[in-house]
Structures are given as C-alpha cells and as structure tokens.
Design a protein around this motif. Structure first.
Motif, mmCIF file in Angstrom:
data_model
loop_
_atom_site.group_PDB
_atom_site.id
_atom_site.type_symbol
_atom_site.label_atom_id
_atom_site.label_comp_id
_atom_site.label_asym_id
_atom_site.label_seq_id
_atom_site.Cartn_x
_atom_site.Cartn_y
_atom_site.Cartn_z
ATOM 1 N N GLU A 200 0.692 -1.205 -0.322
ATOM 2 C CA GLU A 200 0.103 -0.161 -0.253
ATOM 3 C C GLU A 200 0.873 1.361 -0.036
ATOM 4 O OE1 GLU A 200 -3.267 2.448 -0.037
ATOM 5 O OE2 GLU A 200 -3.099 0.373 -0.569
ATOM 6 N N ARG A 203 1.823 1.895 -3.629
ATOM 7 C CA ARG A 203 0.594 2.210 -4.414
ATOM 8 C C ARG A 203 0.490 3.633 -4.078
ATOM 9 N NH1 ARG A 203 -4.507 3.332 -4.331
ATOM 10 N NH2 ARG A 203 -4.525 3.163 -2.047
ATOM 11 N N THR A 204 0.632 4.193 -2.851
ATOM 12 C CA THR A 204 0.404 5.562 -2.568
ATOM 13 C C THR A 204 1.790 6.466 -2.737
ATOM 14 O OG1 THR A 204 0.706 4.991 -0.247
ATOM 15 C CG2 THR A 204 -1.613 5.139 -1.057
ATOM 16 N N SER A 227 -1.159 -9.413 -6.616
ATOM 17 C CA SER A 227 -1.478 -7.960 -6.031
ATOM 18 C C SER A 227 -0.219 -7.262 -6.154
ATOM 19 C CB SER A 227 -2.054 -8.246 -4.727
ATOM 20 O OG SER A 227 -1.088 -8.835 -3.782
ATOM 21 N N VAL A 231 0.787 -3.619 -8.754
ATOM 22 C CA VAL A 231 1.334 -2.234 -8.143
ATOM 23 C C VAL A 231 2.674 -1.893 -8.608
ATOM 24 C CG1 VAL A 231 2.153 -0.769 -6.118
ATOM 25 C CG2 VAL A 231 -0.268 -2.389 -6.170
ATOM 26 N N TYR A 232 3.631 -3.064 -8.455
ATOM 27 C CA TYR A 232 4.934 -2.634 -8.793
ATOM 28 C C TYR A 232 5.239 -3.118 -10.344
ATOM 29 C CZ TYR A 232 10.200 -3.461 -8.192
ATOM 30 O OH TYR A 232 11.541 -3.100 -8.426
#
Length: 381
Positions: A200, A203-204, A227, A231-232
């Motif tokens: 997270e 992601r942020t 997941s 993101v990565y």
C-alpha cells in the motif's frame, strides 16, 4: 582451569557449534542437553569458555520463551552472577529471561530505553529481549526509532507479529537514512501482514519503487502474488553480463539512457584500478565492471553504505557454502547494489541510483578475503 590460547580458541568454536547442534537435535526435549551443558559449565572457570558456551546455548534457544529451567540452572546461575566478566553476567541474564524471569526482562527493557546507558549494553539487552520474544518489547520499539538503536529496533519488529509495526515504520520512513530505509523495507517484507502495508505504501508512493531491491521484490512477489505485480510491475534486472568486447543487448532501464558511465577495472594483486569515485546525490550511474584480472580470479563490484565494509565482509563469509550460489552477495541493508561474481574476460553493466544522502560510501569486492584490500571510496555530494 586456564587453557593455552590456541586451545582456548578451538574450544570456544567447538563449544558454540556443539551446543547449538545439541539443542536442535533434541528438539523439544531440552532438559537433558541443558543439564549436560550446565553441569559442564559448573566445572569451568575460564570466562572466555563460559561465554562461548552460553552464546551457543542462547543460539539454540533463540525464539523460545518461558521454558522451565532444568534443575542444574539455579546453582549455576548463582555462580555466573558472581563472575567478574560482564559479558558472562549479561549472557546469564539473557538465559534467565528465556527461563521466564520477568524481573530480568523488565530490567533489560529499562536498560534499552535508557538513552544515557552504554550503547553496546543497550544493544545486547535489546538482542536478548528479541531472542526470547519479550511480549512488551514491540510496543516500545517506536521509542527507539529516533535513537542510536534505530536500525536495531527496525530489525527487531521483524521477529514479532505486531499490528502497529507497519504504521510506525512507514510514518517515520522519510526521516530515515539509507540504511534505516533498507532495514525498514526488509522488515516489512518479512511477513505477509507487514508486506500488505508495504504494498500500500508503494501504491500511494510513500515508498518509491526504486527503493525496493530486487531480492526483496522477488520475495514480495512470492508472498503477495498478483497483487504485487499490479502495483510494482515487472521486476527488471538492474544489470547485464556480457563479454568484455561486447555491449549489453537488453533494454536500458527507464531513466538510464543518458546516465553517466563509470568504468571500474581490476589490477593484479586484488586491486581495483581506482581508489575513489564521485557522484552527486540522486544521480543515475551506469557502472561498467570488466574483469581483466590476469590471475583468472573472479571478482564483483558492490556499492555499500559508509563505514560498513567489515559488516558486509562478515556477512559474506557467514553465507558459507551457500554463498557460492548467491555470488557471496549478502542480502543486508548495508549492501546497496552489486554485480555478480564476474569471471575473467567478462564484464557486468550495473545500473545504480545514487542515494539522496551525501557521504563517503564505499565500493568493495565481497568475495571472501578480497574485500580486505579490494575496496575504495564512493564519495556522494
């Protein structure tokens, strides 16, 4: 008894290894081997041997807590408490903690939190609390994040499943230096509940993708699966091996097309061909490392944090036989980037993002024995 120096060194090594093995072979039946160890300790007066045996015992009991002490412990505890060697007294206290002596654990915690106490003693006390998984420790670790025990505290979180750990670490992340940041990433990647929080943060953009070393990215991929990939993105190898006479053929990583190139070669006698390199903080560098050593030995080029050469060399040696498969490149926060071990006639092109903190970083060959003289300064301004 007082042993000659050469026998003393051998005895210390044998003691540590034997007791560690003895405890693990006996699994949950710890009383017989512990009684054997403690009865032997009663007969020994040399504090160096006592300390070695106690360290081996603590290694075998690492992670265990609230064990019932064997009958031989009480008398031995009294003897060790009277020792004139503070190291023996400290190690005996750590064993008492594992045997459920809360008063010793509480005193150790007070010592850890006492900013005016000796730093080495505080580190030792913290290590003891971690070894016996003292339940009150995690909630106090945040008090150490702004102290000289910062990195030790960050690493300590990884031994506990503490729900507040990710929040406490990520909140302070921007204030950390390079080593503390890497230690934080390693800790957050140590277990699934922490890894979700790290994902997270990626992601942020509280933590930059570039700050995740590839070995950690691969571990996160195993833990989090798809997941993490969303993101990565794709894990890119930040380098390429080729023959000295040939250029890399793989696509250049984003941002490195116009990066400055620094070539570092090898001279006979375990030497790089330069003792100093310079770069600007945050700069992207392409290191070109050809191994043209006429001796035929393999070498690597590793970039490490200021003053960490001994730590890195010790970690490489500690890898033992497994180091051959992993190029003797230890996965520790102090090692920022590295080529693999490069054979004679080959070269490695390494893409490296320079840390934002200035300082005299170092470059070193991590092959056991080489780094003692095969190192230099990587000055970041």
């Amino acid at each position: 008894m007082k042993l000659p120096v050469h026998l003393l060194k051998r005895t210390c090594l044998l003691c540590s290894g034997f007791w560690f093995l003895c405890l693990h072979v006996n699994g949950n039946s710890l009383t017989p081997p512990l009684n054997q160890i403690f009865n032997s300790l009663k007969q020994i007066e040399d504090s160096a041997v006592q300390a070695s045996m106690l360290r081996g015992t603590l290694a075998g009991l690492s992670g265990k807590r609230d064990l019932s002490p064997p009958g031989s412990w009480k008398a031995l505890r009294g003897k060790l408490a009277r020792s004139k060697d503070p190291e023996v007294v400290k190690l005996a206290d750590q064993l008492s903690q594992i045997f459920g002596d809360l008063s010793v654990s509480e005193d150790a915690l007070k010592l850890v939190l006492n900013g005016e106490a000796n730093l080495d003693e505080r580190k030792g006390a913290l290590g003891g609390l971690v070894a016996m998984r003292f339940e009150e420790l995690p909630q106090n670790l945040k008090l150490l994040l702004g102290t000289d025990l910062q990195v030790d505290a960050i690493r300590a979180y990884s031994y506990f499943d503490y729900s507040e750990a990710p929040k406490e670490l990520i909140l302070e992340y921007e204030k950390f230096d390079t080593v503390a940041k890497r230690a934080t990433i390693d800790t957050l990647a140590s277990q699934k509940s922490y890894a979700r929080a790290l994902l997270e943060a990626l992601r942020t953009e509280k933590i930059a993708k570039e700050e995740i070393p590839n070995y950690t990215a691969r571990n996160l991929q195993k833990i989090l699966g798809g997941s993490f990939d969303k993101v990565y993105g794709k894990i890119l190898e930040m380098g390429e091996l080729s023959e000295i006479s040939k250029n890399p053929v793989k696509p250049v990583p984003h941002g490195f097309a116009d990066a400055r190139r620094i070539e570092v070669g090898v001279l006979p006698g375990l030497k790089f061909n330069t003792a100093r390199m310079e770069a600007k903080a945050g700069e992207r560098i392409v290191f070109v490392f050809p191994n043209d050593d006429s001796s035929g030995m393999m070498h690597n080029l590793a970039i490490i944090t200021p003053g960490s050469s001994q730590t890195v060399m010790d970690a490489a040696v500690a890898m033992g036989a497994a180091g051959l498969k992993k190029n003797f490149i230890p996965e520790i926060p102090e090692l920022l980037a590295s080529t693999p071990q490069v054979a004679q006639g080959m070269k490695y092109t390494l893409y490296f993002l320079v840390p934002e903190e200035s300082g005299d970083y170092q470059f070193i060959c991590t092959y056991p024995g080489h780094g003692l003289i095969m190192q230099g300064i990587f000055a970041v301004e």
